[in-house]
Design an enzyme around this catalytic site. Structure first.
Site, mmCIF file in Angstrom:
data_model
loop_
_atom_site.group_PDB
_atom_site.id
_atom_site.type_symbol
_atom_site.label_atom_id
_atom_site.label_comp_id
_atom_site.label_asym_id
_atom_site.label_seq_id
_atom_site.Cartn_x
_atom_site.Cartn_y
_atom_site.Cartn_z
ATOM 1 N N ASP A 106 -2.387 2.826 -4.671
ATOM 2 C CA ASP A 106 -2.785 1.515 -4.146
ATOM 3 C C ASP A 106 -2.011 1.201 -2.869
ATOM 4 O O ASP A 106 -0.800 0.966 -2.917
ATOM 5 C CB ASP A 106 -2.529 0.439 -5.203
ATOM 6 N N ASP A 299 -6.911 -1.097 2.119
ATOM 7 C CA ASP A 299 -6.418 -1.179 0.746
ATOM 8 C C ASP A 299 -7.203 -0.230 -0.162
ATOM 9 O O ASP A 299 -8.341 -0.513 -0.525
ATOM 10 C CB ASP A 299 -6.531 -2.619 0.250
#
Length: 464
Positions: A106, A299
């Site tokens: 992430d 992201d």
């Protein structure tokens, strides 16, 4: 800056189109970015005889092993599994003896955390009591995401990444004992690796992040790169797609052509600057600050391309007007027909370039030079046809010199301001209490006939 400013154009092609556009038609969806600089794979250093060469200061060591032999970039190829719908994850060994876990990658958060207790949606967890090298730090941490949250106990332990490193590293890790909508049905990972900057780390930026620890201990350059190979493939089902996370550099076999870089505007998320947005070759004609409200980030932990509400509404209107569909194929249990979903969603606080878009590119997070790079990915193809491309540079004469709105104060600053205001209020309150008590203490003293102590007298004496 005018016409001298160069920009990067990222057209996202037929990956999400139900009805293919004509071959000569403009790209259905484009995201122009401001350009930093470009580097060509032809400029890569070539390993030669003798000891391993020192990594370059800019972090682009390419297929060269850094000094000390701690990392092997070629071994990191195909070390990821997953898809954009459920995330891409990396195998890690944690503790002594090692416990194998699958960790979600992430780039939109900064904490490293693993399941520390059984959960109905995961098949394994990290048992800290079984590890002789685990050391608790004595405090809890809670991390909230756009979807879901968790609370865990912070400690430290040895971690090994089998595909790429030949030694273990001592890192901070949170063991999750409570969560809400974090572990979901169908996921195949049981932890999360936050690769953003320490500014986002919880409970504070003083907690060293996993990647900062890796850079310091493995002596690798401060850069990592990702390739996710699920472009145009279903985002659910029984199988998984491949991918690569190269920690410490870039691997030239994972991209084609040049890498085009755009500056990182602020080091918390990987915040970049979106200049405009085009649908079917037509600009939405919005103020460029609308695309960056209140930030635009890259992201990998977010599935879709998320757009600020005003931008999203304009995109939906443009898609309807041009008859272009930005969709993804879906698979589900018991379905005997093809199902699709819209690959864009509205956002209340950011433009997010999520995994759906990242799957079309090889993405380089060059923290050493404060920039994010994009290159064409060889695995982003359907039936031999590329689903994305990069073109540029082009003129930015009609675009504002700064499209990034002023950033709101981040959370640590807000806490400092809050405590300061509380202290000031406390001092003022204490002063008022003292002033209220003083007349009671003084009322029994002999009265001086010259002292004026009634309000009417004060008024009369002031105007004499």
């Amino acid at each position: 800056m005018g016409a001298l400013v160069r920009a990067l154009l990222l057209p996202l092609l037929a990956q999400w189109l139900l009805r293919a556009a004509p071959a000569l038609a403009p790209a259905p969806f484009t995201l122009p970015l401001r350009v930093a600089s470009a580097t060509s794979p032809g400029a890569a250093p070539t390993p030669g005889p003798g000891p391993p060469a020192e990594p370059r200061a800019d972090g682009l060591a390419l297929a060269l092993e850094p000094a000390g032999g701690a990392a092997n970039f070629l071994a990191m190829v195909d070390n990821l599994q997953g898809d954009s719908g459920r995330g891409y994850y990396l195998e890690m060994l944690i503790g002594t003896p090692p416990q194998k876990l699958q960790i979600l990658v992430d780039t939109g958060s900064s904490n490293f955390a693993v399941a520390g207790a059984p959960h109905s949606y995961i098949d394994s967890y990290f048992d800290a009591e079984r590890s002789s090298t685990y050391r608790p730090k004595g405090f809890d941490v809670t991390v909230k995401y756009t979807q879901g949250s968790w609370t865990g106990l912070v400690g430290e332990d040895l971690v090994t990444i089998p595909k790429g490193f030949n030694r273990s590293f001592l890192v901070n890790v949170a063991t999750i004992f409570e969560s809400e909508n974090f572990f979901l049905p169908g996921i195949k990972w049981n932890g999360i690796l936050g690769l953003a900057y320490a500014t986002l780390a919880k409970p504070s930026s003083s907690l060293e992040t996993f990647f900062d620890s890796l850079v310091a201990q493995a002596k690798i350059p401060n850069v990592f790169s990702m390739q996710m190979c699920g472009a145009g493939l279903p985002v659910a089902g029984t199988g998984t797609n491949g991918g690569s996370l190269v920690l410490g550099g870039i691997e030239p076999t994972l991209y084609k052509g040049d890498i085009w870089y755009t500056p990182i505007k602020e080091e918390w998320y990987y915040q970049i600057e979106i200049l405009k947005l085009e649908i079917g070759g037509q600009s939405l004609n919005l103020d460029c600050r609308e695309y960056n409200a209140d930030k635009a980030i890259v992201d990998s932990g977010t599935t879709l391309l998320r757009l600020p509400q005003k931008v999203f509404d304009a995109v939906v209107e443009a898609v309807a007007r041009t008859s272009l569909l930005y969709i993804q194929p879906m698979m589900g249990a018991g379905l005997n027909y093809e199902c699709y979903r819209f690959g864009i969603s509205p956002s209340t606080n950011a433009l997010v370039i999520g995994a759906t878009v990242m799957e079309g590119f090889y993405v380089v997070f060059d923290r050493a030079r404060k920039r994010v790079g994009f290159a064409a990915s060889p695995c982003a193809e359907i039936a031999g046809a590329p689903v994305s491309e990069i073109s540029g540079p082009f003129s930015t004469e009609d675009i504002a010199s700064n499209c990034v709105p002023a950033l709101p104060m981040n959370e640590p600053i807000l806490w400092i301001v809050s405590y300061t205001l509380m202290s000031v209020c406390g001092i003022i309150l204490l002063t008022l209490i003292i002033l209220l008590l003083l007349p009671l203490r003084c009322q029994h003293l002999p009265r001086d006939p010259e002292v004026v102590n009634d309000e009417s007298s004060l008024v009369r004496h002031r105007w004499k």
